[in-house]
Design an enzyme around this catalytic site. Structure first.
Site, PDB file in Angstrom:
ATOM      1  N   SER A 105       0.825  -1.205   0.000  1.00 25.73           N
ATOM      2  CA  SER A 105       0.000   0.000   0.000  1.00 25.73           C
ATOM      3  C   SER A 105       0.858   1.253   0.000  1.00 25.73           C
ATOM      4  O   SER A 105       1.865   1.334   0.700  1.00 25.73           O
ATOM      5  CB  SER A 105      -0.898  -0.001   1.249  1.00 25.73           C
ATOM      6  OG  SER A 105      -1.518   1.258   1.405  1.00 25.73           O
ATOM      7  N   TYR A 133      -2.280   5.858  -5.126  1.00 29.74           N
ATOM      8  CA  TYR A 133      -3.358   6.831  -5.298  1.00 29.74           C
ATOM      9  C   TYR A 133      -2.760   7.968  -6.115  1.00 29.74           C
ATOM     10  O   TYR A 133      -1.828   8.631  -5.638  1.00 29.74           O
ATOM     11  CB  TYR A 133      -3.840   7.372  -3.949  1.00 29.74           C
ATOM     12  CG  TYR A 133      -4.664   6.399  -3.136  1.00 29.74           C
ATOM     13  CD1 TYR A 133      -5.972   6.096  -3.502  1.00 29.74           C
ATOM     14  CD2 TYR A 133      -4.144   5.799  -1.999  1.00 29.74           C
ATOM     15  CE1 TYR A 133      -6.733   5.211  -2.762  1.00 29.74           C
ATOM     16  CE2 TYR A 133      -4.905   4.910  -1.243  1.00 29.74           C
ATOM     17  CZ  TYR A 133      -6.203   4.622  -1.634  1.00 29.74           C
ATOM     18  OH  TYR A 133      -6.954   3.745  -0.904  1.00 29.74           O
ATOM     19  N   THR A 159      -5.426   2.722  -7.580  1.00 28.94           N
ATOM     20  CA  THR A 159      -6.754   2.586  -6.963  1.00 28.94           C
ATOM     21  C   THR A 159      -7.649   3.706  -7.466  1.00 28.94           C
ATOM     22  O   THR A 159      -7.349   4.890  -7.280  1.00 28.94           O
ATOM     23  CB  THR A 159      -6.618   2.614  -5.428  1.00 28.94           C
ATOM     24  OG1 THR A 159      -5.771   1.525  -5.051  1.00 28.94           O
ATOM     25  CG2 THR A 159      -7.965   2.461  -4.747  1.00 28.94           C
ATOM     26  N   LYS A 229      -7.458  -0.673  -9.951  1.00 27.28           N
ATOM     27  CA  LYS A 229      -8.110  -1.399  -8.858  1.00 27.28           C
ATOM     28  C   LYS A 229      -9.384  -0.669  -8.461  1.00 27.28           C
ATOM     29  O   LYS A 229      -9.331   0.528  -8.132  1.00 27.28           O
ATOM     30  CB  LYS A 229      -7.158  -1.481  -7.656  1.00 27.28           C
ATOM     31  CG  LYS A 229      -7.771  -2.053  -6.387  1.00 27.28           C
ATOM     32  CD  LYS A 229      -6.696  -2.245  -5.319  1.00 27.28           C
ATOM     33  CE  LYS A 229      -7.231  -2.820  -4.034  1.00 27.28           C
ATOM     34  NZ  LYS A 229      -7.945  -1.867  -3.209  1.00 27.28           N
ATOM     35  N   HIS A 253     -13.163  -2.216  -2.604  1.00 33.24           N
ATOM     36  CA  HIS A 253     -12.302  -1.702  -1.544  1.00 33.24           C
ATOM     37  C   HIS A 253     -12.657  -2.362  -0.193  1.00 33.24           C
ATOM     38  O   HIS A 253     -12.632  -1.732   0.852  1.00 33.24           O
ATOM     39  CB  HIS A 253     -12.437  -0.176  -1.442  1.00 33.24           C
ATOM     40  CG  HIS A 253     -11.202   0.541  -1.010  1.00 33.24           C
ATOM     41  ND1 HIS A 253     -10.470   1.353  -1.827  1.00 33.24           N
ATOM     42  CD2 HIS A 253     -10.561   0.570   0.183  1.00 33.24           C
ATOM     43  CE1 HIS A 253      -9.444   1.869  -1.162  1.00 33.24           C
ATOM     44  NE2 HIS A 253      -9.472   1.405   0.069  1.00 33.24           N
TER      45      HIS A 253
HETATM   46  C1  LIG Z   1      -7.603  -1.873   6.792  1.00 38.33           C
HETATM   47  C2  LIG Z   1      -7.649  -1.769   5.306  1.00 38.33           C
HETATM   48  C3  LIG Z   1      -6.831  -0.861   4.669  1.00 38.33           C
HETATM   49  C4  LIG Z   1      -6.856  -0.759   3.284  1.00 38.33           C
HETATM   50  N1  LIG Z   1      -6.000   0.099   2.675  1.00 38.33           N
HETATM   51  C5  LIG Z   1      -5.990   0.159   1.325  1.00 38.33           C
HETATM   52  C6  LIG Z   1      -5.067   1.002   0.662  1.00 38.33           C
HETATM   53  O1  LIG Z   1      -4.248   1.663   1.278  1.00 38.33           O
HETATM   54  N2  LIG Z   1      -5.130   1.055  -0.688  1.00 38.33           N
HETATM   55  C7  LIG Z   1      -6.024   0.312  -1.423  1.00 38.33           C
HETATM   56  O2  LIG Z   1      -6.049   0.393  -2.636  1.00 38.33           O
HETATM   57  N3  LIG Z   1      -6.893  -0.515  -0.808  1.00 38.33           N
HETATM   58  C8  LIG Z   1      -6.885  -0.606   0.539  1.00 38.33           C
HETATM   59  N4  LIG Z   1      -7.758  -1.465   1.146  1.00 38.33           N
HETATM   60  C9  LIG Z   1      -8.629  -2.328   0.330  1.00 38.33           C
HETATM   61  C10 LIG Z   1      -7.952  -3.670   0.034  1.00 38.33           C
HETATM   62  O3  LIG Z   1      -6.926  -3.515  -0.895  1.00 38.33           O
HETATM   63  C11 LIG Z   1      -8.927  -4.695  -0.557  1.00 38.33           C
HETATM   64  O4  LIG Z   1      -9.618  -4.115  -1.631  1.00 38.33           O
HETATM   65  C12 LIG Z   1      -9.924  -5.269   0.444  1.00 38.33           C
HETATM   66  O5  LIG Z   1      -9.398  -5.287   1.743  1.00 38.33           O
HETATM   67  C13 LIG Z   1     -10.305  -6.668   0.027  1.00 38.33           C
HETATM   68  O6  LIG Z   1     -11.284  -7.184   0.834  1.00 38.33           O
HETATM   69  P1  LIG Z   1     -11.044  -8.226   2.065  1.00 38.33           P
HETATM   70  O7  LIG Z   1     -10.449  -7.419   3.174  1.00 38.33           O
HETATM   71  O8  LIG Z   1     -12.440  -8.669   2.305  1.00 38.33           O
HETATM   72  O9  LIG Z   1     -10.150  -9.347   1.589  1.00 38.33           O
HETATM   73  C14 LIG Z   1      -7.742  -1.572   2.539  1.00 38.33           C
HETATM   74  C15 LIG Z   1      -8.566  -2.478   3.193  1.00 38.33           C
HETATM   75  C16 LIG Z   1      -8.523  -2.598   4.560  1.00 38.33           C
HETATM   76  C17 LIG Z   1      -9.410  -3.603   5.240  1.00 38.33           C
HETATM   77  O1  LIG Z   2      -8.316   2.570   4.804  1.00 37.49           O
HETATM   78  C1  LIG Z   2      -8.383   2.409   3.565  1.00 37.49           C
HETATM   79  O2  LIG Z   2      -9.200   1.606   3.065  1.00 37.49           O
HETATM   80  C2  LIG Z   2      -7.493   3.121   2.664  1.00 37.49           C
HETATM   81  O3  LIG Z   2      -7.555   2.837   1.503  1.00 37.49           O
HETATM   82  C3  LIG Z   2      -6.539   4.167   3.091  1.00 37.49           C
HETATM   83  C4  LIG Z   2      -6.174   5.159   2.213  1.00 37.49           C
HETATM   84  C5  LIG Z   2      -5.316   6.178   2.607  1.00 37.49           C
HETATM   85  C6  LIG Z   2      -4.790   6.183   3.866  1.00 37.49           C
HETATM   86  C7  LIG Z   2      -5.133   5.181   4.728  1.00 37.49           C
HETATM   87  C8  LIG Z   2      -5.990   4.163   4.349  1.00 37.49           C
END
Ligand SMILES: Cc1cc2nc3c(=O)[nH]c(=O)nc-3n(C[C@H](O)[C@H](O)[C@H](O)COP(=O)(O)O)c2cc1C
Ligand SMILES: O=C(O)C(=O)c1ccccc1
Length: 364
Positions: A105, A133, A159, A229, A253
């Site tokens: 990430s 991003y 994303t 994504k 997401h």
């Molecule tokens: C705590 C958390 C933080 C996430 N942070 C990001 C992120 O920084 N960038 C991003 O593209 N997706 C982020 N996602 C989305 C994940 O990449 C992904 O799409 C999602 O968690 C998939 O679903 P699952 O948790 O049910 O496996 C985040 C998801 C969670 C749960």
């Molecule tokens: O929490 C998230 O899902 C996420 O995508 C995110 C994006 C920027 C900063 C921290 C988390």
């Protein structure tokens, strides 16, 4: 049966500060999309093929030139040092040991160069992709892309489902808006355009002004393959093909953005149809078992990614916990593949998938 992800989830819930647990577990709005991602898999069944004589199996897949021992990648999730002191370093070592691709990430609490170094310390050919991003200032995006390239990342995952930040009720109730002192989004440190004396760590901007023009600009400035994504509409998938994008991730997401978004496995068939084999299509959201992986592949995904299960493994037992979760997914997928009469991921075809609760073939 011993299910590593369930054990990890239980341990994580017990060990984590409840505020941080809710940050990782929560979703947007009423958490409909979050719940539906898992439920939609439960509504689908697989018709196994028998007597196919598949004596040996190979679960590996190749994705944009990177080999993965299984069609299960690590989805990008933010702030791993909230889950465990070793944070992304532990995740990277575990993903490398499991032989799968880590999508790191942009909101990691460890700089991307340290993440790739940790992965390579375990397995020199380990693949790490960088989730990005797009930032409103081209020079900031450019600097982030250079960092990912210099770190040796082999793909960029942009994303596109976050024109604004999702509203997470659990975080609002806890008043959780910032990382605690001592932790930061390290990839955002010392980027261009920071005013002298200004904060060394830039906030991550989400922008509703982003357009295909920004994707075009990105593709012109990097030789790396670019995946998008968060694509759910088939017209956007067609446009992505026309724009020369290299891959898609069907994702809502993890239910953290548009709460009215469909379950990802329900959106998948139309995206696969629109892409018609021209790009690899990945899926994330609610993948919790090897059978879920098999269903997604049967419906046309090249691979899936898992988000929260990896975070639970990390919180439960650091590198070891993530490795246990990933190894469990490999073995559970291998088991599902065998029970479907398959020898390799490509043997999972759409004719195997039926809806539960219907009468007759119920073919998808
Ligand atoms: C705590 C958390 C933080 C996430 N942070 C990001 C992120 O920084 N960038 C991003 O593209 N997706 C982020 N996602 C989305 C994940 O990449 C992904 O799409 C999602 O968690 C998939 O679903 P699952 O948790 O049910 O496996 C985040 C998801 C969670 C749960
Ligand atoms: O929490 C998230 O899902 C996420 O995508 C995110 C994006 C920027 C900063 C921290 C988390």
């Amino acid at each position: 049966m011993n299910r590593a992800p369930d054990d990890a989830h239980r341990h994580a819930r017990a060990l984590l500060d409840p505020v941080h647990y809710d940050y990782f577990a929560g979703g947007a709005g009423r958490e409909v999309a979050l719940d539906e991602n898992e439920r939609a898999f439960r509504r689908l069944a697989l018709l196994p093929r028998v007597l196919r004589g598949a004596a040996s199996r190979d679960t590996a897949v190749t994705l944009l030139g990177d080999r993965s021992r299984m069609p299960v990648l690590v989805a990008p999730t933010a702030f791993h040092r909230l889950a465990h002191p070793e944070g992304e370093l532990a995740t990277a070592r575990a993903a490398a040991a499991a032989g799968t691709v880590l999508i790191a990430s942009m909101a990691a609490t460890t700089a991307i160069g340290e993440i790739t170094a940790a992965a390579r310390s375990v397995r020199p050919e380990a693949a790490v992709w960088f989730q990005l991003y797009l930032q409103p200032e081209p020079e900031v995006t450019g600097a982030l892309v250079r960092r990912a390239e210099e770190a040796g990342c082999t793909a960029l995952v942009v994303t596109v489902d976050s024109p604004v930040r999702g509203r997470h009720g659990r975080d609002e109730r806890h008043g959780f808006h910032d990382l605690p002192p001592g932790l930061a989004a390290e990839n955002m440190r010392d980027l261009p355009g920071t005013a002298p004396g200004g904060a060394a760590v830039r906030p991550i901007a989400m922008s509703s002004a982003l357009s295909w023009e920004h994707v075009r600009r990105l593709r012109a400035t990097t030789p790396l393959p670019v995946l998008l994504k968060g694509v759910l509409h088939p017209e956007d998938a067609r446009r992505a093909v026309a724009e020369g994008v290299d891959g898609l991730v069907v994702s809502n997401h993890g239910g953290r953005q548009l709460d009215a978004a469909p379950a990802t496995v329900e959106a998948l068939p139309r995206i696969v149809e629109a892409v018609a084999g021209r790009l690899p299509v990945l899926l994330d959201g609610g993948v919790r078992t090897g059978c879920d992986v098999a269903v997604a592949l049967a419906l046309g995904a090249t691979a899936v990614a898992v988000g929260r299960p990896v975070v639970w493994g990390l919180a439960a037992d650091g590198e070891r916990g993530v490795r246990d979760v990933l190894e469990w997914f490999r073995s559970d997928f291998d088991q599902a593949l065998a029970l479907c009469g398959g020898a390799r991921p490509a043997d999972l075809t759409a004719d195997l998938v039926v809806r539960r609760g219907g009468v007759g073939s119920g073919a998808w």
